[in-house]
Write a protein that holds these residues in place. Structure first.
Motif, PDB file in Angstrom:
ATOM      1  N   ILE A  14       0.856  -1.180   0.000  1.00 18.16           N
ATOM      2  CA  ILE A  14       0.000   0.000   0.000  1.00 18.16           C
ATOM      3  C   ILE A  14       0.897   1.236   0.000  1.00 18.16           C
ATOM      4  CG2 ILE A  14      -1.978  -1.096   1.120  1.00 18.16           C
ATOM      5  CD1 ILE A  14      -1.115   0.160   3.748  1.00 18.16           C
ATOM      6  N   TYR A  15       0.432   2.283  -0.672  1.00 24.45           N
ATOM      7  CA  TYR A  15       1.166   3.527  -0.821  1.00 24.45           C
ATOM      8  C   TYR A  15       0.310   4.662  -0.276  1.00 24.45           C
ATOM      9  CZ  TYR A  15       3.358   0.721  -4.596  1.00 24.45           C
ATOM     10  OH  TYR A  15       3.971  -0.257  -5.338  1.00 24.45           O
ATOM     11  N   PHE A  16       0.944   5.661   0.338  1.00 20.97           N
ATOM     12  CA  PHE A  16       0.180   6.853   0.677  1.00 20.97           C
ATOM     13  C   PHE A  16       1.066   8.082   0.589  1.00 20.97           C
ATOM     14  CE2 PHE A  16       2.022   6.304   4.858  1.00 20.97           C
ATOM     15  CZ  PHE A  16       2.051   7.579   5.409  1.00 20.97           C
ATOM     16  N   TRP A  17       0.411   9.218   0.396  1.00 23.21           N
ATOM     17  CA  TRP A  17       1.092  10.501   0.211  1.00 23.21           C
ATOM     18  C   TRP A  17       0.987  11.312   1.502  1.00 23.21           C
ATOM     19  CZ3 TRP A  17       4.117  13.403  -2.872  1.00 23.21           C
ATOM     20  CH2 TRP A  17       4.066  14.796  -2.749  1.00 23.21           C
ATOM     21  N   GLU A  18       2.099  11.881   1.892  1.00 22.80           N
ATOM     22  CA  GLU A  18       2.092  12.801   3.036  1.00 22.80           C
ATOM     23  C   GLU A  18       2.771  14.090   2.586  1.00 22.80           C
ATOM     24  OE1 GLU A  18       2.681  12.058   7.563  1.00 22.80           O
ATOM     25  OE2 GLU A  18       4.669  12.330   6.682  1.00 22.80           O
ATOM     26  N   GLY A  19       2.023  15.180   2.584  1.00 28.22           N
ATOM     27  CA  GLY A  19       2.573  16.439   2.101  1.00 28.22           C
ATOM     28  C   GLY A  19       2.102  17.619   2.922  1.00 28.22           C
ATOM     29  N   VAL A  20       2.742  18.748   2.686  1.00 30.35           N
ATOM     30  CA  VAL A  20       2.389  20.005   3.363  1.00 30.35           C
ATOM     31  C   VAL A  20       2.326  21.095   2.311  1.00 30.35           C
ATOM     32  CG1 VAL A  20       3.431  19.380   5.568  1.00 30.35           C
ATOM     33  CG2 VAL A  20       4.826  20.513   3.844  1.00 30.35           C
ATOM     34  N   GLY A  21       1.547  22.145   2.590  1.00 27.42           N
ATOM     35  CA  GLY A  21       1.522  23.298   1.709  1.00 27.42           C
ATOM     36  C   GLY A  21       0.568  23.195   0.539  1.00 27.42           C
ATOM     37  N   GLY A  22      -0.290  22.154   0.509  1.00 27.34           N
ATOM     38  CA  GLY A  22      -1.256  22.049  -0.565  1.00 27.34           C
ATOM     39  C   GLY A  22      -0.610  21.761  -1.906  1.00 27.34           C
ATOM     40  N   VAL A  23      -1.331  22.113  -2.986  1.00 23.68           N
ATOM     41  CA  VAL A  23      -0.828  21.858  -4.332  1.00 23.68           C
ATOM     42  C   VAL A  23       0.478  22.621  -4.545  1.00 23.68           C
ATOM     43  CG1 VAL A  23      -1.318  22.101  -6.781  1.00 23.68           C
ATOM     44  CG2 VAL A  23      -3.152  21.479  -5.207  1.00 23.68           C
ATOM     45  N   GLY A  24       1.493  21.912  -5.018  1.00 24.12           N
ATOM     46  CA  GLY A  24       2.790  22.543  -5.237  1.00 24.12           C
ATOM     47  C   GLY A  24       3.689  22.539  -4.021  1.00 24.12           C
ATOM     48  N   GLY A  25       3.193  22.040  -2.891  1.00 22.80           N
ATOM     49  CA  GLY A  25       3.994  22.005  -1.670  1.00 22.80           C
ATOM     50  C   GLY A  25       4.915  20.802  -1.644  1.00 22.80           C
ATOM     51  N   SER A  26       5.625  20.630  -0.523  1.00 29.79           N
ATOM     52  CA  SER A  26       6.562  19.516  -0.381  1.00 29.79           C
ATOM     53  C   SER A  26       5.829  18.276   0.118  1.00 29.79           C
ATOM     54  CB  SER A  26       7.679  19.883   0.599  1.00 29.79           C
ATOM     55  OG  SER A  26       8.437  20.980   0.125  1.00 29.79           O
ATOM     56  N   GLY A  27       6.324  17.129  -0.275  1.00 32.26           N
ATOM     57  CA  GLY A  27       5.736  15.887   0.199  1.00 32.26           C
ATOM     58  C   GLY A  27       6.451  14.691  -0.386  1.00 32.26           C
ATOM     59  N   ASN A  28       6.115  13.503   0.166  1.00 35.12           N
ATOM     60  CA  ASN A  28       6.753  12.287  -0.316  1.00 35.12           C
ATOM     61  C   ASN A  28       5.811  11.118  -0.112  1.00 35.12           C
ATOM     62  OD1 ASN A  28       8.884  11.113  -1.624  1.00 35.12           O
ATOM     63  ND2 ASN A  28      10.254  11.044   0.142  1.00 35.12           N
ATOM     64  N   TYR A  29       6.088  10.022  -0.812  1.00 31.03           N
ATOM     65  CA  TYR A  29       5.273   8.822  -0.685  1.00 31.03           C
ATOM     66  C   TYR A  29       5.834   7.900   0.390  1.00 31.03           C
ATOM     67  CZ  TYR A  29       2.551   9.982  -4.804  1.00 31.03           C
ATOM     68  OH  TYR A  29       1.701  10.595  -5.688  1.00 31.03           O
ATOM     69  N   HIS A  30       4.937   7.187   1.067  1.00 33.32           N
ATOM     70  CA  HIS A  30       5.281   6.206   2.073  1.00 33.32           C
ATOM     71  C   HIS A  30       4.763   4.846   1.601  1.00 33.32           C
ATOM     72  CE1 HIS A  30       5.827   9.340   5.464  1.00 33.32           C
ATOM     73  NE2 HIS A  30       5.662   9.990   4.319  1.00 33.32           N
ATOM     74  N   TYR A  31       5.387   3.772   2.097  1.00 33.95           N
ATOM     75  CA  TYR A  31       5.117   2.437   1.566  1.00 33.95           C
ATOM     76  C   TYR A  31       5.021   1.432   2.715  1.00 33.95           C
ATOM     77  CZ  TYR A  31       7.487   4.837  -2.341  1.00 33.95           C
ATOM     78  OH  TYR A  31       7.886   5.745  -3.287  1.00 33.95           O
ATOM     79  N   TYR A  32       4.140   0.443   2.543  1.00 31.06           N
ATOM     80  CA  TYR A  32       4.091  -0.669   3.499  1.00 31.06           C
ATOM     81  C   TYR A  32       3.812  -1.956   2.733  1.00 31.06           C
ATOM     82  CZ  TYR A  32       2.833  -3.723   7.345  1.00 31.06           C
ATOM     83  OH  TYR A  32       2.797  -4.774   8.229  1.00 31.06           O
ATOM     84  N   ILE A  43       8.322   2.000   4.749  1.00 29.16           N
ATOM     85  CA  ILE A  43       9.174   3.157   4.489  1.00 29.16           C
ATOM     86  C   ILE A  43       8.401   4.413   4.831  1.00 29.16           C
ATOM     87  CG2 ILE A  43      10.239   4.545   2.663  1.00 29.16           C
ATOM     88  CD1 ILE A  43      11.047   2.051   1.245  1.00 29.16           C
ATOM     89  N   GLY A  44       9.082   5.346   5.505  1.00 28.15           N
ATOM     90  CA  GLY A  44       8.451   6.632   5.783  1.00 28.15           C
ATOM     91  C   GLY A  44       7.340   6.562   6.796  1.00 28.15           C
ATOM     92  N   ASP A  45       7.562   5.883   7.915  1.00 30.40           N
ATOM     93  CA  ASP A  45       6.620   5.843   9.036  1.00 30.40           C
ATOM     94  C   ASP A  45       5.371   5.016   8.769  1.00 30.40           C
ATOM     95  OD1 ASP A  45       8.382   7.533  10.291  1.00 30.40           O
ATOM     96  OD2 ASP A  45       7.257   9.350   9.849  1.00 30.40           O
TER      97      ASP A  45
END
Length: 268
Positions: A14-32, A43-45
């Motif tokens: 499963i994959y999920f996105w964790e980001g800040v700042g809305g569209v165009g902000g910083s973020g990364n994908y996490h994996y389990y 990966i990534g908490d």
């Protein structure tokens, strides 16, 4: 499949996105990945506990697919956020990460399972999804598939694993080995920087600092197992200089931390 879950022709990550700042902000994908025989890894908490209101992604290669979850999958857990999970099985595993000067971190997992293959495995691997404004690190399979979690069948002292890296901006980055467990009969581990041709002994120092830019070839690094010829692990490396986007970048190697630098124009 865990209690309460059902899936048909759906891969095991499963994959999920964790980001800040809305569209165009910083973020990364996490994996389990919950691969039973290989031990669950995240990966990534990410763990097996999906917080309330958290959306996730899954991957399927077919159109005739299904995934279901019922009340048996519910659990009471005080985890309000994703927390990194280590493998619950003693398989050979390494975690390699890259961080920039702002401590934005990306991670890749490489592990070894007898039932895995050298290419993508839906049960054991995770595709690499590209984040925003984060440095990106991943391994590549024999058919050049980019993976965040890469499960391979075996290792030896001749194994080489290509690593891909992309930099969101020009700057200083550090690749680090923050887990290396359950390996036997491995003499040495090296990180080969193909851009500078430096062969860094991860066995002696798990961290390697370098300068990266968006213009660099992403196929820049190779993890190498075993003894690499007669290369001296204490041999000092040459510093190097290059220009990018009107910026002159100087990377000091071989333990040099300070230097006097003079730049001349064509007129001297």
């Amino acid at each position: 499949v865990d209690a309460g879950w059902s899936r048909a022709d759906v891969d095991n990550t499963i994959y999920f996105w964790e980001g800040v700042g809305g569209v165009g902000g910083s973020g990364n994908y996490h994996y389990y990945n919950s691969s039973g025989g290989g031990g669950a890894v995240g990966i990534g908490d990410a763990t097996q506990f999906i917080p309330a209101m958290q959306s996730v992604f899954v991957y399927t290669a077919t159109t005739s697919t299904s995934i279901g979850v019922n009340n048996k999958a519910r659990t009471h857990n005080d985890q309000a956020y994703w927390k990194q999970s280590k493998s619950d099985v003693d398989v050979p595993i390494m975690r390699v990460n890259v961080a920039n000067q702002d401590n934005l971190v990306d991670e890749a997992i490489i592990r070894f399972l007898p039932d895995a293959s050298v290419n993508y495995d839906g049960e054991y691997d995770a595709f690499k999804l590209t984040g925003s404004n984060y440095p990106q690190l991943y391994s590549l399979t024999e058919d050049a598939t980019k993976l965040a979690i890469n499960s391979l069948p075996e290792y030896d002292n001749d194994l080489e694993i290509p690593l891909g890296f992309t930099a969101p901006t020009t700057g200083s980055y550090t690749i680090g080995l923050n887990q290396f467990e359950n390996f036997e009969d491995i003499d040495k581990l090296y990180l080969h920087d193909l851009f500078t041709d430096e062969l860094h002994s991860v066995s002696m120092d798990p961290n390697y600092s370098f300068v990266g830019s968006p213009a660099d070839d992403p196929n820049r690094f190779v993890l190498k197992f075993g003894l690499q010829g007669n290369t001296s692990e204490t041999e000092s490396q040459l510093s190097y200089v290059y220009a990018y986007d009107d910026i002159v970048v100087v990377s000091l190697q071989g333990g040099i931390h300070q230097a006097d630098i003079t730049i001349y124009n064509l007129m001297g």
